[in-house]
Design a protein around this motif. Structure first.
Motif, PDB file in Angstrom:
ATOM      1  N   GLY A 344      -1.700  -0.935   0.755  1.00  0.00           N
ATOM      2  CA  GLY A 344      -1.885  -1.370   2.141  1.00  0.00           C
ATOM      3  C   GLY A 344      -1.482  -0.331   3.173  1.00  0.00           C
ATOM      4  N   ASP A 345      -0.898   0.782   2.733  1.00  0.00           N
ATOM      5  CA  ASP A 345      -0.441   1.800   3.691  1.00  0.00           C
ATOM      6  C   ASP A 345      -1.555   2.784   4.016  1.00  0.00           C
ATOM      7  N   GLU A 346      -1.379   3.465   5.126  1.00  0.00           N
ATOM      8  CA  GLU A 346      -2.168   4.640   5.493  1.00  0.00           C
ATOM      9  C   GLU A 346      -3.668   4.449   5.219  1.00  0.00           C
ATOM     10  N   ALA A 347      -4.233   3.394   5.805  1.00  0.00           N
ATOM     11  CA  ALA A 347      -5.673   3.150   5.683  1.00  0.00           C
ATOM     12  C   ALA A 347      -6.313   3.402   7.054  1.00  0.00           C
ATOM     13  N   GLY A 394       3.352  -5.378  -0.345  1.00  0.00           N
ATOM     14  CA  GLY A 394       2.565  -4.353   0.345  1.00  0.00           C
ATOM     15  C   GLY A 394       3.477  -3.481   1.181  1.00  0.00           C
ATOM     16  N   TRP A 395       3.039  -2.247   1.431  1.00  0.00           N
ATOM     17  CA  TRP A 395       3.773  -1.356   2.350  1.00  0.00           C
ATOM     18  C   TRP A 395       3.730  -1.979   3.753  1.00  0.00           C
ATOM     19  N   ASP A 396       4.608  -1.512   4.645  1.00  0.00           N
ATOM     20  CA  ASP A 396       4.799  -2.260   5.900  1.00  0.00           C
ATOM     21  C   ASP A 396       3.582  -2.294   6.825  1.00  0.00           C
ATOM     22  N   SER A 411       9.390  -1.875   3.248  1.00  0.00           N
ATOM     23  CA  SER A 411       9.566  -1.173   4.516  1.00  0.00           C
ATOM     24  C   SER A 411       9.827   0.306   4.262  1.00  0.00           C
ATOM     25  N   TRP A 412       8.858   1.152   4.619  1.00  0.00           N
ATOM     26  CA  TRP A 412       9.002   2.586   4.313  1.00  0.00           C
ATOM     27  C   TRP A 412       9.029   3.461   5.550  1.00  0.00           C
ATOM     28  N   ARG A 413       8.376   3.010   6.658  1.00  0.00           N
ATOM     29  CA  ARG A 413       8.383   3.844   7.867  1.00  0.00           C
ATOM     30  C   ARG A 413       9.622   3.469   8.670  1.00  0.00           C
ATOM     31  N   LEU A 437      15.801   7.469   1.196  1.00  0.00           N
ATOM     32  CA  LEU A 437      15.247   6.816   0.015  1.00  0.00           C
ATOM     33  C   LEU A 437      13.921   7.408  -0.444  1.00  0.00           C
ATOM     34  N   TYR A 438      13.510   8.494   0.209  1.00  0.00           N
ATOM     35  CA  TYR A 438      12.354   9.244  -0.286  1.00  0.00           C
ATOM     36  C   TYR A 438      12.882  10.439  -1.075  1.00  0.00           C
ATOM     37  N   PHE A 439      12.889  10.274  -2.386  1.00  0.00           N
ATOM     38  CA  PHE A 439      13.499  11.308  -3.228  1.00  0.00           C
ATOM     39  C   PHE A 439      12.608  12.542  -3.377  1.00  0.00           C
ATOM     40  N   LEU A 491       9.613   8.161  -5.482  1.00  0.00           N
ATOM     41  CA  LEU A 491       9.399   9.562  -5.856  1.00  0.00           C
ATOM     42  C   LEU A 491       7.901   9.858  -5.795  1.00  0.00           C
ATOM     43  N   TRP A 492       7.478  10.366  -4.634  1.00  0.00           N
ATOM     44  CA  TRP A 492       6.093  10.815  -4.446  1.00  0.00           C
ATOM     45  C   TRP A 492       5.983  12.210  -5.038  1.00  0.00           C
ATOM     46  N   THR A 493       4.850  12.490  -5.676  1.00  0.00           N
ATOM     47  CA  THR A 493       4.852  13.704  -6.512  1.00  0.00           C
ATOM     48  C   THR A 493       3.847  14.774  -6.095  1.00  0.00           C
TER      49      THR A 493
HETATM   50  C1  ACM Z   1       3.959   5.780   1.807  1.00  0.00           C
HETATM   51  O1  ACM Z   1       4.874   6.609   1.725  1.00  0.00           O
HETATM   52  N1  ACM Z   1       2.773   6.151   2.229  1.00  0.00           N
HETATM   53  C2  ACM Z   1       4.152   4.395   1.447  1.00  0.00           C
END
Ligand code: ACM
Length: 638
Positions: A344-347, A394-396, A411-413, A437-439, A491-493
């Protein structure tokens, strides 16, 4: 004189106290309560382990653990009669249901060690017991202090996420990741399986999702947007359904729930490359910009080779809903999780704005705009999943255009989305990128750090930032606070190509995550965490084939300090590690002076001295070089 004598005595008392075993007995996350009692349990060979049938798995892990310590144990039935002086470890499953969910107790006294736990609690009792186990024998046996531990989690949801879309990680690494989670009482693995740069889960009805969507023709070099180049190497990988089931079972044996994420409507380029009819514009090329960082064919739909956010998202057509429902049917058959993450994020709404079909749909459904169209999209998927007995996370961004009725918000933003969702009586999982919390963010701003997301000092999160975060926002009322179900790190890669780098990014921050997810606020103690327990856990980790970020020495100022005379008293952040330093401006290595005692630094008037240190662990891992400036009015120090 009396005063001097008193302070001399006080010094002795203080140093004696700090030489005692750590108040948390080395356990991460710190337990709710630990009460030491007089005496010790002396553990030698031939100890009995008593377990009920439901405690067998924990019993055999305990037996194996003791074997690694050179202790032989015998597994026997829970009904085995014991004499008062027979040494035994008794495992229980909270028969009288007196413990909170996931709670446990450890009681060590006389000749008994009792581990008792509710549901996952017994497994967690074992994790704590293994962590507090003495490092070495005293007189041919292990001496364990008598103690009563009572423990249970602050949050029911304690999560760790892994993006396998940007880079693919082998099954062996996923299992290692789950092992780490289990040891630190994290109980939800958020598996981000689909992305613009790769679809990573076999879906039998749509084989092109992995055949086409699981493979990209190159990967951007360096930091996005970079200089316009990709490496032109095919990069691919996916998990078969059997492999995914193997992970689910492996996780379940460690009391970890696996939450699959199937991204919609955005971050869907890989699915669209496989099935272009899922796009608003099936004939529109993926790479339309003349300077797209792409050196192969520019025609048709492509799996993305760069990072970022892309305009080509799912069209909200009946064909797409049918496709997604079929995909989700297969996902539900693999993952028993109550929660399914639907992204649901960044659409971006650009294509929906340009599409006659979408504009007509907005009119037909009486929607206000494209945000309400996204809400319509999410609500249809939610309804489908609710009908199958599952719930969505879903993402926020799913707040925009109206929240689906039963959705949990991640909640990420920052915390804003989580606060809004709790105010609307929706469950919330906190994972704010702004609070450590974004490793994928770097752990220091030193030049020694490898390529990571964020440039010019942005996106930097030391483990202290993670530790200092409280997932429950103070602005919420007591009633609203109950909707905060837990906390997670992601952990985004994009910039994490290998298991080794993933390990470098999660350690030691994952320890801080565990403590904020489990330990009650009033028990949090950064100094104890950082200076007593972290060095112990990192020393154990150093003995395994695992990479980690080595902290800088404790006691080293990270800013310029002004004055003339200093005593720098350093402490190693990893037990057994060495600190080397220079005062001559050179980068320290093992050829520099070894730190063995506090360093006296005298700075003549008008000058400065620069202390540079490096920590090198017993296995040879190196910290960044960190520097402190001691200034006594030098002209070049501001
Ligand atoms: C995200 O970092 N786009 C959820």
């Amino acid at each position: 004189m009396r005063k001097l004598l008193f302070s001399f005595l006080a010094t002795i008392l203080i140093s004696k106290a700090s030489a005692q075993t750590d108040v948390n007995m080395g356990i991460i996350p710190a337990p709710v309560s630990i009460t030491k009692t007089a005496g010790n349990f002396t553990l030698g060979n031939n100890v009995l382990i008593l377990a009920t049938p439901s405690g067998q798995a924990v019993a055999s892990t305990l037996k194996q653990f003791l074997a690694t310590k050179g202790v032989t144990a015998k597994l026997v039935s829970a009904k085995t009669p014991l004499t008062a002086n027979q040494k035994a470890i008794v495992l229980r499953n909270d028969a009288d249901q007196k413990l909170p969910n996931e709670g446990y107790q450890i009681s060590i006294k006389a000749n008994r060690i009792i581990l008792d736990g509710r549901n996952a609690g017994l497994f967690y009792a074992l994790q704590s017991f293994m962590q507090m186990f003495p490092a070495s024998k005293t007189n041919a046996a292990y001496s364990i202090p008598n103690v009563e531990i009572n423990d249970y989690p602050r949050f029911s949801y304690r999560g760790l996420h892994l993006d396998v879309g940007r880079h693919f990680f082998p099954l062996s690494f996923i299992k290692k990741y789950l092992d780490v989670m289990a040891a630190y009482k994290l109980n939800n693995f958020h598996w981000h399986l689909t992305e613009d740069q790769g679809w990573r889960l076999e879906i039998k009805k749509y084989p092109k999702l992995t055949e086409v969507g699981g493979s990209r023709n190159g990967t951007i070099i360096g930091n996005y947007p970079g200089s316009g180049g990709t490496d032109n190497e095919v990069y691919k990988g996916y998990y078969t359904q059997e492999e995914a089931k193997e992970i689910v079972a492996y996780a379940a044996a460690r009391y970890i729930n696996v939450i699959p994420e199937i991204e919609l409507p955005g971050h869907s380029s890989a699915a669209i490359a496989a099935y272009p009819e899922l796009s608003c514009f099936p004939d529109r090329d993926t790479y339309v910009a003349a300077n797209a960082p792409w050196s192969g064919s520019r025609t048709g739909k492509q799996v993305q080779q760069t990072w970022g956010v892309f305009d080509d998202i799912f069209v909200p057509s009946e064909n797409t809903f049918n496709f997604l429902q079929n995909v989700l049917d297969e996902v539900l058959a693999i993952f028993p999780s109550k929660y399914i993450h639907i992204g649901g994020d960044e659409a971006p709404k650009k294509y929906w704005k340009e599409s006659a079909f979408c504009q007509q749909l907005i009119k037909e459904k009486g929607l206000k705009d494209e945000h309400e169209l996204q809400s319509y999209f999410i609500q249809r998927i939610e309804k489908y999943l609710n009908g199958k007995g599952r719930s969505i996370i879903g993402w926020d961004e799913i707040l925009e255009g109206g929240l689906a009725p039963n959705a949990t918000v991640m909640s990420w933003r920052g915390e804003k989305g989580g606060i809004e969702a709790a105010q609307q009586n929706h469950d919330v999982l906190m994972t704010p990128s702004t609070n450590g919390l974004y490793f994928d963010h770097k752990q220091s701003i030193a030049e020694d750090e490898p390529l990571t997301i964020g440039r010019n000092g942005k996106g930097f999160a030391h483990y202290s930032k993670v530790y200092n975060y409280d997932p429950v926002p103070a602005v919420l009322t007591d009633e609203q606070k109950k909707y905060i179900k837990g906390v997670q790190a992601n952990l985004w890669t994009e910039y994490i190509e290998t298991p080794s780098k993933a390990e470098y990014m999660i350690f030691p921050r994952v320890y801080a995550l565990a403590e904020i997810a489990w330990t009650p606020l009033e028990k949090k103690d950064f100094k104890n965490f950082s200076e007593e327990r972290l060095p112990l856990h990192l020393a154990k980790l150093d003995q395994t084939a695992t990479n980690f970020w080595v902290p800088v020495p404790f006691g080293q100022p990270d800013a310029t300090v002004n004055g003339e005379n200093y005593v720098v008293d350093l402490k190693v952040p990893v037990n057994g590690a060495k600190i080397y330093y220079t005062l001559d401006g050179y980068r320290p290595s093992e050829n520099a002076a070894e730190y063995t005692a506090p360093i006296k630094i005298n700075v003549p008037a008008g000058q400065k001295k620069v202390l540079k240190t490096i920590v090198i662990t017993p296995s040879g891992k190196r910290s960044i070089v960190s520097q402190s400036i001691f200034n006594n009015g030098a002209a070049d120090v501001k």
